[in-house]
Design an enzyme around this catalytic site. Structure first.
Site, mmCIF file in Angstrom:
data_model
loop_
_atom_site.group_PDB
_atom_site.id
_atom_site.type_symbol
_atom_site.label_atom_id
_atom_site.label_comp_id
_atom_site.label_asym_id
_atom_site.label_seq_id
_atom_site.Cartn_x
_atom_site.Cartn_y
_atom_site.Cartn_z
ATOM 1 N N HIS A 82 0.844 -1.198 0.000
ATOM 2 C CA HIS A 82 0.000 0.000 0.000
ATOM 3 C C HIS A 82 0.872 1.239 0.000
ATOM 4 O O HIS A 82 1.904 1.276 0.659
ATOM 5 C CB HIS A 82 -0.901 0.011 1.244
ATOM 6 C CG HIS A 82 -1.769 1.216 1.334
ATOM 7 N ND1 HIS A 82 -2.932 1.333 0.617
ATOM 8 C CD2 HIS A 82 -1.632 2.370 2.017
ATOM 9 C CE1 HIS A 82 -3.480 2.504 0.871
ATOM 10 N NE2 HIS A 82 -2.697 3.161 1.708
ATOM 11 N N ASP A 161 -14.980 3.385 7.775
ATOM 12 C CA ASP A 161 -14.001 4.343 7.247
ATOM 13 C C ASP A 161 -14.647 5.305 6.259
ATOM 14 O O ASP A 161 -14.319 6.489 6.246
ATOM 15 C CB ASP A 161 -12.835 3.610 6.589
ATOM 16 C CG ASP A 161 -11.797 4.613 6.076
ATOM 17 O OD1 ASP A 161 -11.228 5.326 6.919
ATOM 18 O OD2 ASP A 161 -11.598 4.698 4.856
ATOM 19 N N ARG A 168 -14.225 13.442 8.746
ATOM 20 C CA ARG A 168 -12.913 14.067 9.036
ATOM 21 C C ARG A 168 -12.579 15.113 7.989
ATOM 22 O O ARG A 168 -12.013 16.163 8.292
ATOM 23 C CB ARG A 168 -11.833 12.989 9.072
ATOM 24 C CG ARG A 168 -11.887 12.113 10.325
ATOM 25 C CD ARG A 168 -11.064 10.849 10.138
ATOM 26 N NE ARG A 168 -9.686 11.139 9.791
ATOM 27 C CZ ARG A 168 -8.888 10.330 9.102
ATOM 28 N NH1 ARG A 168 -9.339 9.159 8.684
ATOM 29 N NH2 ARG A 168 -7.661 10.673 8.833
ATOM 30 N N SER A 183 -7.398 4.230 9.649
ATOM 31 C CA SER A 183 -8.146 4.258 8.400
ATOM 32 C C SER A 183 -7.477 3.364 7.347
ATOM 33 O O SER A 183 -8.123 2.507 6.728
ATOM 34 C CB SER A 183 -8.228 5.716 7.915
ATOM 35 O OG SER A 183 -8.601 5.785 6.566
ATOM 36 N N LYS A 187 -8.603 -0.984 6.283
ATOM 37 C CA LYS A 187 -8.925 -1.424 4.924
ATOM 38 C C LYS A 187 -7.969 -2.529 4.462
ATOM 39 O O LYS A 187 -8.371 -3.486 3.797
ATOM 40 C CB LYS A 187 -8.877 -0.232 3.964
ATOM 41 C CG LYS A 187 -10.054 0.721 4.181
ATOM 42 C CD LYS A 187 -9.964 1.969 3.331
ATOM 43 C CE LYS A 187 -8.991 2.964 3.909
ATOM 44 N NZ LYS A 187 -9.051 4.311 3.323
HETATM 45 N N1 URA Z 1 -5.642 7.538 3.313
HETATM 46 C C1 URA Z 1 -6.607 6.858 3.938
HETATM 47 O O1 URA Z 1 -7.057 5.841 3.442
HETATM 48 N N2 URA Z 1 -7.070 7.305 5.115
HETATM 49 C C2 URA Z 1 -6.598 8.418 5.702
HETATM 50 O O2 URA Z 1 -7.041 8.768 6.772
HETATM 51 C C3 URA Z 1 -5.590 9.114 5.047
HETATM 52 C C4 URA Z 1 -5.136 8.647 3.851
#
Ligand code: URA
Ligand code: CA
Length: 444
Positions: A82, A161, A168, A183, A187
């Site tokens: 990632h 999320d 946010r 976050s 995922k």
């Molecule tokens: N990328 C994400 O998936 N979440 C965040 O909070 C910031 C960047």
């Protein structure tokens, strides 16, 4: 439990229990907790932070808020990768087939581009016929058979999320390290890989401009991964300029093919080898990262990586001949040379401006519903450390619009302004700044 009391507790700097965090996430997703209370809690977290244990508990609660993918039916250790956000970040297009060519299964779930950042799914769809629309079962079949698949997110992964991030975004609480870490990791954990290599960007073009902050985020994420029983390594990499040359969907596929032929930009190749080296090590395919890098170098030079890309493309209904014939990729009709208006040395290429320039050309989405043109984009012909004279070509725009249109002229201006040039000589920046693993932080 009263939500008011939990907000108060965090506001006063106390620690929330696992039960309290589970309660908050479950009820927020169910719609039982209003946005204004969750916004207040996020702001309290922003100022008070979360302990290591709270961060892990929040991540696990978020992961469990929706579907999770099981890759157990695919034999071997599945390693995912990632990046915390890239402009022209072509690494996944190279790494997925290259790591698979080393015998490590790669089940890659990717997203689409939005704003100044590109998405791996859009890039693969630049290949004629290519389909990313596989069910989880089809993906598992494809990975078992070919060793690799690249698909869109199926199912309802981490709804917590989606809701929290949108909140946010409008309440100035995006840039909280534990909220970013939970976050991203929720995922990644939900998508089922056994181990994880993170590319944490730092520098002008990144979310976290400051190296110490990037290291802190990396530590947060590695701790979550280890706490969740998934071996995790984070590599800290420079983002004072976009990676490689190409930004744009078809252009990046071309760049990935060139890299798998051993003819790609050196920074892109280097990052692929380092991230891939860590992936092979976590998959226990090699004894150390250096051996992993050496293995991947060989798979580039003997053509195995490119062959695996062809298999991947054909398994997903695309025209595999693109790997040998780049003219089969969509091409823009016009090219415009971007010329330097100053002389000196290139110090920075602001990734976000370049990304917005590419978006304006139609390579990226302004909103979720924008239609993109897979053939357009730009290439950076000069990079940080290069010396330029007035009038030198620093970038090339590829477009289907009139070269005098406002769209192209706006993009031209953004790209030109992205280049920070002055008279002071500068070394080429070091791409890899260090890495964080379960043993701790290693900087170079
Ligand atoms: N990328 C994400 O998936 N979440 C965040 O909070 C910031 C960047
Ligand atoms: Ca690139």
């Amino acid at each position: 439990m009263r939500v008011y009391d939990l907000i108060l507790k965090k506001r006063n700097g106390l620690t929330l229990s696992k039960e309290e965090i589970d309660y908050l996430i479950t009820n927020y997703v169910m719609g039982n907790i209003p946005d204004y209370q969750m916004a207040a809690l996020n702001m309290a977290i922003y100022f008070r932070g979360l302990t290591k244990e709270e961060t892990l508990n929040l991540t696990l609660a978020m992961m469990d808020s929706g579907d999770t993918v099981s890759l157990k039916d695919i034999p071997g250790i599945k390693v995912d990768k990632h990046s915390t956000g890239g402009v022209g970040d072509t690494t996944t297009l190279v790494l997925a087939p290259l790591v698979a060519a080393a015998g490590v299964p790669v089940a890659k779930m990717s997203g689409r581009g939005l704003g100044h950042t590109g998405g791996t799914l859009d890039k693969f769809e630049a290949i004629p016929g290519f389909s990313t629309d596989l069910t989880i079962n089809e993906m598992i079949q494809a990975v078992t058979h070919t060793g690799v698949a690249v698909v869109g997110q199926t199912g309802n992964l981490v709804p917590a999320d989606k809701k929290l991030y949108a909140l946010r975004d409008v309440t100035a609480t995006v840039d909280s390290l534990p909220l970013i870490a939970s976050s991203i990791m929720s995922k990644k954990l939900a998508s089922g890989a056994d181990a994880l290599v993170l590319d944490v960007k730092t520098g002008d073009g990144a979310f976290l401009k400051d190296l110490d902050e990037a290291i802190e985020l990396a530590k947060n994420m590695v701790e979550i991964g280890q706490g969740a029983g998934r071996e995790t390594v984070a590599v800290i990499t420079d983002m004072d300029q976009p990676l490689g040359k190409a930004i744009g969907n078809s252009l990046e596929i071309e760049e990935a093919i060139l890299t798998l032929r051993g003819e790609g930009p050196s920074d892109l190749e280097e990052l692929c080898l380092v991230l891939g080296g860590h992936m092979l090590y976590l998959a226990k395919a090699v004894d150390n990262v250096e051996e992993g890098m050496e293995t991947l170098r060989k798979l580039i030079h003997n053509g195995s990586g490119l062959k695996k890309l062809k298999e991947l493309i054909e398994a997903q209904k695309g025209n595999g001949n693109v790997v040998d014939d780049l003219t089969l990729l969509p091409k823009a009709t016009n090219r415009v040379s971007v010329k330097s208006t100053t002389s000196g040395y290139i110090h920075k290429i602001k990734a976000e401006s370049v990304g917005i320039g590419a978006m304006k050309l139609g390579a990226g989405r302004e909103t979720k519903d924008s239609i993109i043109d897979l053939s357009v984009g730009l290439t950076l012909e000069k990079k940080v450390g290069d010396q330029v004279e007035i009038g030198d070509e620093i970038a090339i725009i590829y477009t289907n619009d009139d070269v005098n249109s406002n769209k192209v002229q706006d993009a031209y201006k953004m790209i030109l302004e992205a280049y920070i040039i002055n008279g002071e000589r500068i070394e080429r920046p070091k791409l890899i700044k260090g890495f964080v693993d379960k043993q701790g932080v290693n900087t170079y």
